[in-house]
Design a protein around this motif. Structure first.
Motif, short mmCIF file in Angstrom:
data_model
loop_
_atom_site.label_atom_id
_atom_site.label_comp_id
_atom_site.label_asym_id
_atom_site.label_seq_id
_atom_site.Cartn_x
_atom_site.Cartn_y
_atom_site.Cartn_z
N SER A 63 0.82 -0.98 -0.15
CA SER A 63 -0.30 0.19 0.10
C SER A 63 0.77 0.98 -0.41
O SER A 63 2.36 1.34 0.75
N SER A 64 0.23 1.78 -0.85
CA SER A 64 1.01 3.24 -0.75
C SER A 64 0.95 4.66 0.34
O SER A 64 1.53 5.24 0.55
N ARG A 65 -0.20 4.30 0.95
CA ARG A 65 -0.58 5.31 2.26
C ARG A 65 -0.61 4.37 2.89
O ARG A 65 -1.31 3.31 3.26
N PRO A 66 -0.87 5.06 4.46
CA PRO A 66 -0.88 4.82 5.60
C PRO A 66 -2.93 4.20 5.77
O PRO A 66 -3.31 5.44 5.25
N PRO A 67 -3.23 3.32 6.89
CA PRO A 67 -4.33 3.40 6.62
C PRO A 67 -5.17 4.94 7.20
O PRO A 67 -4.33 4.50 8.44
N GLU A 68 -6.25 4.82 7.20
CA GLU A 68 -7.06 5.86 8.66
C GLU A 68 -8.76 5.05 8.43
O GLU A 68 -9.26 5.14 7.16
N TRP A 69 -9.43 5.68 9.55
CA TRP A 69 -10.45 5.90 9.35
C TRP A 69 -11.19 7.80 8.64
O TRP A 69 -10.63 8.06 9.20
#
Length: 100
Positions: A63-69
């Motif tokens: 994944s290129s970005r960290p996950p976030e809500w």
């Protein structure tokens, strides 16, 4: 003798391969074409209702970005141009009533 063996191979092919396929097709169309195409074309979408404290997110490999809500409004800004957005907006509207 040769033709007998060839015939046995074809019989084996018909009984073990074509037979089950024809049976499944006949069961699929037993209620008519309308019921079959209704089930085939029905999109599957799932909604999740989370409690106030959401579980910790984990990044997937690559994944290129960290996950976030995201809130429904933030989600609309991030994904509003995707081809699947109308379906997501419909699901979110049904669960929160806050998205357009």
């Amino acid at each position: 003798m040769r033709w007998l063996l060839i015939g046995i191979v074809w019989l084996y092919f018909l009984v073990l391969l074509v037979g089950p396929i024809l049976y499944m097709a006949s069961q699929s169309f037993s209620e008519g074409l309308t019921a079959f195409w209704t089930e085939i074309s029905r999109p599957e979408a799932y909604a999740v209702r989370l409690p106030a404290s959401a579980p910790r997110l984990r990044a997937e490999p690559g994944s290129s970005r960290p996950p976030e809500w995201a809130t429904p409004e933030e989600f609309a800004l991030l994904a509003g141009r995707q081809f699947w957005w109308p379906l997501a907006a419909y699901v979110l509207r049904e669960s929160t009533g806050a998205i357009r």
